[in-house]
Design a protein around this motif. Sequence first.
Motif, short mmCIF file in Angstrom:
data_model
loop_
_atom_site.label_atom_id
_atom_site.label_comp_id
_atom_site.label_asym_id
_atom_site.label_seq_id
_atom_site.Cartn_x
_atom_site.Cartn_y
_atom_site.Cartn_z
N LYS A 291 0.84 -1.20 0.00
CA LYS A 291 0.00 0.00 0.00
C LYS A 291 0.88 1.26 0.00
N ALA A 292 1.90 1.26 0.84
CA ALA A 292 2.80 2.42 0.91
C ALA A 292 3.48 2.66 -0.43
N ARG B 12 2.33 1.82 -3.41
CA ARG B 12 1.33 2.35 -4.34
C ARG B 12 1.08 3.83 -4.11
N LEU B 13 1.18 4.26 -2.85
CA LEU B 13 0.97 5.68 -2.53
C LEU B 13 2.19 6.54 -2.83
N GLY B 14 3.25 5.92 -3.32
CA GLY B 14 4.42 6.68 -3.73
C GLY B 14 5.45 6.92 -2.65
N LEU B 15 5.36 6.21 -1.52
CA LEU B 15 6.37 6.41 -0.47
C LEU B 15 7.72 5.90 -0.94
N HIS C 108 6.93 11.03 1.87
CA HIS C 108 5.65 10.99 1.17
C HIS C 108 5.47 12.34 0.49
N ASP C 109 5.39 12.32 -0.83
CA ASP C 109 5.35 13.55 -1.61
C ASP C 109 6.53 14.46 -1.26
N VAL D 34 -0.75 6.38 5.72
CA VAL D 34 -0.07 5.97 4.48
C VAL D 34 0.85 4.77 4.71
N SER D 35 0.65 4.07 5.83
CA SER D 35 1.41 2.84 6.15
C SER D 35 2.91 3.10 6.21
#
Length: 347
Positions: A163-164, A166-169, A219-220, A250-251
Amino acid sequence: MTVRIRELDDASAGAWDSFVRATPAATFFHLSAWARVIRGAFNHPTHYVFAEQDGAVVGVLPLARMRTRLFGDSLSSTPFCVYGGPVAASPDAAAALEAHAVGLRRRLGAPVLEFRRRAAPDPGWEERPPLYVTFRKPFRITGDDGKDQAANIPRKQRAEVRKAIRLGLASVSDSDTDRLHRIYAESVRNLGSPVFPRRYFRLLAEAFPGEHDVTTVLHDGRPVAAVLNFHFRDEVLPYYGGGTRGARAVSANDFLYWEVMRRAGAERGATLFDFGRSKIDTGAFSFKKNWGFEPERLHYCYRLAPGARIPDNNPNNPKYRLMIAVWKRLPLPVAGLVGPALVRGLG
């Protein structure tokens, strides 16, 4: 040959550390550099001694005295460290180091002598009721992220890591202890604990230049979680870490420790993950169990002066509940200003 007890000095530090690195029972927290870190960060006097026989180091004992008005007075092996106590190559050396520590407590007038043992309690010493555990587990990184995750962490944690991703971490590994400290300060304030001084983290990095790194999750482009890791033999020890309030959504925390494991295995050849100390039945305890680690009880053992009691300076003590509740509400700058003066007694 007779065993002699000698004080650690600059000339003997190399032999001390060579003994620690070569002795399986010794830990990262037995290395000599901890002495100058504890003195420099907290102004606690240290009493590091080693056993010498026929010109060779045959045992070491790190000791430091913490004495504060709020949290009492103890001679400990070792404050701010998870493991401690004497490590020796022979029963004679072990006995000589223990006798030295018992005598030193009497000479200093400290009411408490503490050995922080991992493997077993010291015979004849009073042991703390079960409170602390550690979490250690072998792992192996081969280069395939998907297979490595399946082999090393449980299914739920793998899902959080994916998940992290996929969120771009993303993660970075460097030595930026100041960035770590900003995240850590927010994290421990939210838990109701005083923060360590920024200087402490800097001193740790200086003391162990090739045996530490800081893993930070972005993150971002913004840091949301970070941890200071130590590296010792084939072990990686994530030690001081934390996350912002938005990290869980955001895990970031699961991703952080996966990145520590992955990097340590791939870049340093580490094969053992030491997740460190936690109090039984706390959030950190549950988090580490959910990662597939089994708790191992730590044996903190004591010799006490007449009338003295085992220290109980931990958040589970009911007398600190109000303090913790108030601390969680402090503005971060205030907590950062006041915290270092308090935490020096909570090693």
